[in-house]
Design an enzyme around this catalytic site. Structure first.
Site, PDB file in Angstrom:
ATOM      1  N   HIS A 171     -28.530 -17.119   7.777  1.00 42.99           N
ATOM      2  CA  HIS A 171     -27.277 -17.308   8.533  1.00 42.99           C
ATOM      3  C   HIS A 171     -26.016 -16.291   7.938  1.00 42.99           C
ATOM      4  CE1 HIS A 171     -25.861 -20.416   6.044  1.00 42.99           C
ATOM      5  NE2 HIS A 171     -24.586 -20.020   6.657  1.00 42.99           N
TER       6      HIS A 171
ATOM      7  N   ARG B 219     -23.161 -13.923   7.170  1.00 39.45           N
ATOM      8  CA  ARG B 219     -22.769 -12.827   7.750  1.00 39.45           C
ATOM      9  C   ARG B 219     -23.521 -11.604   7.080  1.00 39.45           C
ATOM     10  NH1 ARG B 219     -17.805 -12.934  11.262  1.00 39.45           N
ATOM     11  NH2 ARG B 219     -17.659 -15.222  11.563  1.00 39.45           N
TER      12      ARG B 219
ATOM     13  N   GLU C 221     -15.032 -29.538  -3.946  1.00 36.16           N
ATOM     14  CA  GLU C 221     -16.219 -28.502  -4.218  1.00 36.16           C
ATOM     15  C   GLU C 221     -15.517 -27.131  -4.580  1.00 36.16           C
ATOM     16  OE1 GLU C 221     -20.126 -28.106  -1.894  1.00 36.16           O
ATOM     17  OE2 GLU C 221     -19.133 -26.052  -1.853  1.00 36.16           O
TER      18      GLU C 221
ATOM     19  N   GLU D  11     -16.852 -15.774   1.834  1.00 34.70           N
ATOM     20  CA  GLU D  11     -16.683 -17.369   1.245  1.00 34.70           C
ATOM     21  C   GLU D  11     -16.035 -16.852  -0.418  1.00 34.70           C
ATOM     22  OE1 GLU D  11     -19.383 -16.150   2.800  1.00 34.70           O
ATOM     23  OE2 GLU D  11     -19.443 -17.626   4.772  1.00 34.70           O
TER      24      GLU D  11
HETATM   25  C1  UD1 Z   1     -19.408 -20.398   8.891  1.00 37.94           C
HETATM   26  C2  UD1 Z   1     -18.806 -20.416   7.421  1.00 37.94           C
HETATM   27  C3  UD1 Z   1     -19.950 -20.066   6.394  1.00 37.94           C
HETATM   28  C4  UD1 Z   1     -21.004 -21.333   6.606  1.00 37.94           C
HETATM   29  C5  UD1 Z   1     -21.512 -21.420   8.122  1.00 37.94           C
HETATM   30  C6  UD1 Z   1     -22.321 -22.604   8.256  1.00 37.94           C
HETATM   31  C7  UD1 Z   1     -16.842 -18.880   7.252  1.00 37.94           C
HETATM   32  C8  UD1 Z   1     -16.442 -17.632   7.172  1.00 37.94           C
HETATM   33  N1  UD1 Z   1     -18.157 -18.951   7.319  1.00 37.94           N
HETATM   34  O1  UD1 Z   1     -20.178 -19.217   8.968  1.00 37.94           O
HETATM   35  O2  UD1 Z   1     -19.523 -20.126   5.119  1.00 37.94           O
HETATM   36  O3  UD1 Z   1     -22.063 -21.202   5.698  1.00 37.94           O
HETATM   37  O4  UD1 Z   1     -20.327 -21.449   8.563  1.00 37.94           O
HETATM   38  O5  UD1 Z   1     -22.979 -22.542   9.455  1.00 37.94           O
HETATM   39  O6  UD1 Z   1     -16.118 -19.964   7.345  1.00 37.94           O
HETATM   40  N2  UD1 Z   1     -21.623 -20.840  17.061  1.00 37.94           N
HETATM   41  C9  UD1 Z   1     -21.801 -21.735  17.974  1.00 37.94           C
HETATM   42  N3  UD1 Z   1     -21.726 -23.050  17.989  1.00 37.94           N
HETATM   43  C10 UD1 Z   1     -21.618 -23.564  16.708  1.00 37.94           C
HETATM   44  C11 UD1 Z   1     -21.539 -22.893  15.575  1.00 37.94           C
HETATM   45  C12 UD1 Z   1     -21.399 -21.612  15.698  1.00 37.94           C
HETATM   46  O7  UD1 Z   1     -21.856 -20.964  19.203  1.00 37.94           O
HETATM   47  O8  UD1 Z   1     -21.434 -24.805  16.895  1.00 37.94           O
HETATM   48  C13 UD1 Z   1     -21.803 -19.440  17.169  1.00 37.94           C
HETATM   49  C14 UD1 Z   1     -20.438 -18.854  17.689  1.00 37.94           C
HETATM   50  O9  UD1 Z   1     -20.797 -17.679  18.336  1.00 37.94           O
HETATM   51  C15 UD1 Z   1     -19.835 -18.272  16.539  1.00 37.94           C
HETATM   52  C16 UD1 Z   1     -21.022 -17.856  15.802  1.00 37.94           C
HETATM   53  O10 UD1 Z   1     -21.786 -18.783  15.737  1.00 37.94           O
HETATM   54  O11 UD1 Z   1     -18.729 -17.384  16.947  1.00 37.94           O
HETATM   55  C17 UD1 Z   1     -20.285 -17.828  14.246  1.00 37.94           C
HETATM   56  O12 UD1 Z   1     -19.686 -19.020  13.547  1.00 37.94           O
HETATM   57  P1  UD1 Z   1     -18.737 -18.804  12.333  1.00 37.94           P
HETATM   58  O13 UD1 Z   1     -18.202 -19.965  12.049  1.00 37.94           O
HETATM   59  O14 UD1 Z   1     -17.783 -17.745  12.686  1.00 37.94           O
HETATM   60  O15 UD1 Z   1     -19.568 -18.232  11.029  1.00 37.94           O
HETATM   61  P2  UD1 Z   1     -20.818 -18.981  10.333  1.00 37.94           P
HETATM   62  O16 UD1 Z   1     -21.841 -17.722  10.219  1.00 37.94           O
HETATM   63  O17 UD1 Z   1     -21.146 -20.081  11.160  1.00 37.94           O
HETATM   64  N1  UDP Z   2     -28.294 -28.483   8.161  1.00 36.22           N
HETATM   65  C1  UDP Z   2     -28.593 -29.206   9.259  1.00 36.22           C
HETATM   66  N2  UDP Z   2     -29.544 -28.662  10.433  1.00 36.22           N
HETATM   67  C2  UDP Z   2     -29.848 -27.537  10.358  1.00 36.22           C
HETATM   68  C3  UDP Z   2     -29.729 -26.586   8.986  1.00 36.22           C
HETATM   69  C4  UDP Z   2     -28.934 -27.070   7.967  1.00 36.22           C
HETATM   70  O1  UDP Z   2     -28.103 -30.129   9.384  1.00 36.22           O
HETATM   71  O2  UDP Z   2     -30.676 -27.044  11.108  1.00 36.22           O
HETATM   72  C5  UDP Z   2     -27.564 -28.617   7.013  1.00 36.22           C
HETATM   73  C6  UDP Z   2     -28.070 -28.733   5.513  1.00 36.22           C
HETATM   74  O3  UDP Z   2     -28.726 -29.927   5.356  1.00 36.22           O
HETATM   75  C7  UDP Z   2     -26.790 -28.672   4.628  1.00 36.22           C
HETATM   76  C8  UDP Z   2     -26.019 -27.747   5.708  1.00 36.22           C
HETATM   77  O4  UDP Z   2     -26.349 -27.768   7.067  1.00 36.22           O
HETATM   78  O5  UDP Z   2     -26.440 -29.712   4.345  1.00 36.22           O
HETATM   79  C9  UDP Z   2     -25.948 -26.349   5.336  1.00 36.22           C
HETATM   80  O6  UDP Z   2     -25.425 -25.632   6.242  1.00 36.22           O
HETATM   81  P1  UDP Z   2     -25.200 -24.169   6.207  1.00 36.22           P
HETATM   82  O7  UDP Z   2     -26.291 -23.673   5.646  1.00 36.22           O
HETATM   83  O8  UDP Z   2     -25.047 -23.797   7.765  1.00 36.22           O
HETATM   84  O9  UDP Z   2     -23.864 -23.666   5.391  1.00 36.22           O
HETATM   85  P2  UDP Z   2     -23.736 -23.321   3.742  1.00 36.22           P
HETATM   86  O10 UDP Z   2     -24.036 -24.760   3.150  1.00 36.22           O
HETATM   87  O11 UDP Z   2     -24.527 -22.167   3.607  1.00 36.22           O
HETATM   88  O12 UDP Z   2     -22.091 -22.961   3.889  1.00 36.22           O
END
Ligand code: UD1
Ligand code: UDP
Length: 362
Positions: free
Chosen positions: A205, A207, A118, A132
């Site tokens: 979600h 940031r 990707e 990102e």
């Molecule tokens: C990350 C990615 C973003 C992607 C997103 C998908 C980066 C910088 N960002 O952002 O590109 O769109 O994942 O969701 O890599 N947390 C939990 N359990 C989990 C996951 C997250 O508790 O399984 C909570 C934690 O408190 C963690 C916070 O979510 O610190 C943020 O997670 P983080 O990976 O830092 O950022 P995302 O916003 O999820």
């Molecule tokens: N997704 C999921 N469960 C949810 C919300 C999203 O499995 O409750 C899946 C969705 O189908 C997609 C991926 O998570 O494949 C998108 O992830 P997210 O939006 O967290 O990250 P991004 O694509 O913006 O990086």
């Protein structure tokens, strides 16, 4: 035998890398090693389970409310001994997460070749999405071979000076995932709850949307739900604690708004397939919703998914309350407007994982 290591660690990169890992594991001339960063925990584990992928290494870096410093530092420290031990012929990273960036940088320091899955998505605005856009551009500086999902992604890489013969247009592995999960007869409690309504699927979600922009979104969707008794809305709330409390405070207690934990990918894809329209700031969801022909409104100022926008099913609407409210109200009130964006979908175009595996095996 070629040694290929796949490194990923969040929900979206897991959904898009698991089909490729499964494909690589069928190849007799390849040893495939899976290293997950654990940047996400529950949201990652549920994807690994859904696709039946078991990591060989789990760096387990996630902590609550982690900063970008935390993720980058801890992945780089933890992955180093794994790379030293395995010395893979190539490491595959995906997209634009900090896992992809930190793993690629570690490979660069150790002169291990990187394949970027990707590759080539761009907004050309370094803070949008944040971080990102920086992550994916940085990985492009490092990667030796690029798997671009679309022609425009390939052109973007060529225009940045990358060598055309090492950039392959492969399609997107997310469609391989979608092809394995969507079933017309799928049922789950959320779909039972939504039966007979026009279902809006909301995810947010990013940031850069946390705080005022997200509050604007929540105000707009609450007003939309109030105005339309035949509309129901499902919002699987991201696990980031900064999001959950505000979401519950602003959207909780409405009888046509369901707030859930993050949904398993199989349920989520099938709920998407039954939705009337989608509101999201996600990247991957834009691709999935477009593939399923769902009118999709992007809660951001810019999107890197050009083909999806050109297809007419995806529109960028930003995060202003008045704009979201008026655009969605119009689509809900006027079926002709809805039909300009809605597409009936045929077979999902699977095959990107197979193509990437073929190229890697050559
Ligand atoms: C990350 C990615 C973003 C992607 C997103 C998908 C980066 C910088 N960002 O952002 O590109 O769109 O994942 O969701 O890599 N947390 C939990 N359990 C989990 C996951 C997250 O508790 O399984 C909570 C934690 O408190 C963690 C916070 O979510 O610190 C943020 O997670 P983080 O990976 O830092 O950022 P995302 O916003 O999820
Ligand atoms: N997704 C999921 N469960 C949810 C919300 C999203 O499995 O409750 C899946 C969705 O189908 C997609 C991926 O998570 O494949 C998108 O992830 P997210 O939006 O967290 O990250 P991004 O694509 O913006 O990086």
């Amino acid at each position: 035998m070629k040694k290929i290591m796949a490194v990923f660690g969040t929900r979206p990169d897991a959904i898009k890398m698991c089909p490729l890992v499964k494909e690589l594991k069928t190849r007799p001339d390849v040893k495939t090693i899976v290293c997950v960063s654990g940047q996400h925990r529950e949201m990652l584990d549920s994807v690994l389970e859904a696709f039946g992928v078991s990591p060989d290494y789990d760096l387990s870096v996630m902590k609550s409310e982690q900063s970008l410093f935390d993720i980058t530092e801890s992945i780089m420290q933890a992955i180093r001994p794994v790379l030293e031990r395995e010395r893979p012929d190539i490491v595959l990273v995906h997209g634009d997460t900090t896992t992809a960036f930190a793993a690629a940088l570690s490979c660069f320091y150790m002169k291990i070749p990187v394949g970027h899955v990707e590759a080539g998505l761009r907004t050309y605005s370094i803070f949008s999405p944040y971080p990102e856009e920086f992550n994916r551009r940085s990985v492009s500086l490092i990667s030796d071979i690029d798997f671009a999902p679309t022609k425009s992604a390939r052109y973007a890489l060529i225009s940045e000076g990358k060598s055309p013969e090492k950039i392959y247009v492969t399609g997107n592995t997310v469609l391989d995932a979608l092809g394995s999960t969507v079933r017309v007869d799928h049922s789950c409690p959320e779909l039972e709850w939504a039966r007979g309504s026009r279902l809006i699927l909301l995810t947010t979600h990013r940031r850069e949307n946390i705080g005022e922009p997200m509050k604007n979104v929540f105000n707009a969707v609450r007003r939309i739900a109030d105005d339309h008794p035949d509309v129901k809305l499902i919002y699987p709330v991201h696990m980031n604690p900064e999001i959950g409390s505000v979401a519950r405070q602003m959207l909780g207690g409405h009888d046509r708004i369901m707030l859930t934990e993050p949904l398993g990918v199989v349920d989520f894809h099938n709920i998407l397939n039954k939705s009337y329209l989608v509101l999201t700031d996600s990247g991957g969801l834009q691709e999935e919703a477009a593939a399923l022909g769902k009118p999709t409104f992007i809660l951001r100022d810019l999107s890197e998914r050009r083909e999806e926008i050109l297809s007419g099913t995806v529109k960028v609407i930003g995060t202003r309350e008045s704009e979201i409210y008026s655009v969605i109200s119009r689509v809900l009130k006027d079926e002709k407007v809805y039909e300009t964006m809605h597409r009936a979908h045929g077979d999902i175009e699977v095959g990107a994982s197979k193509l990437i595996a073929d190229i890697l095996c050559r």
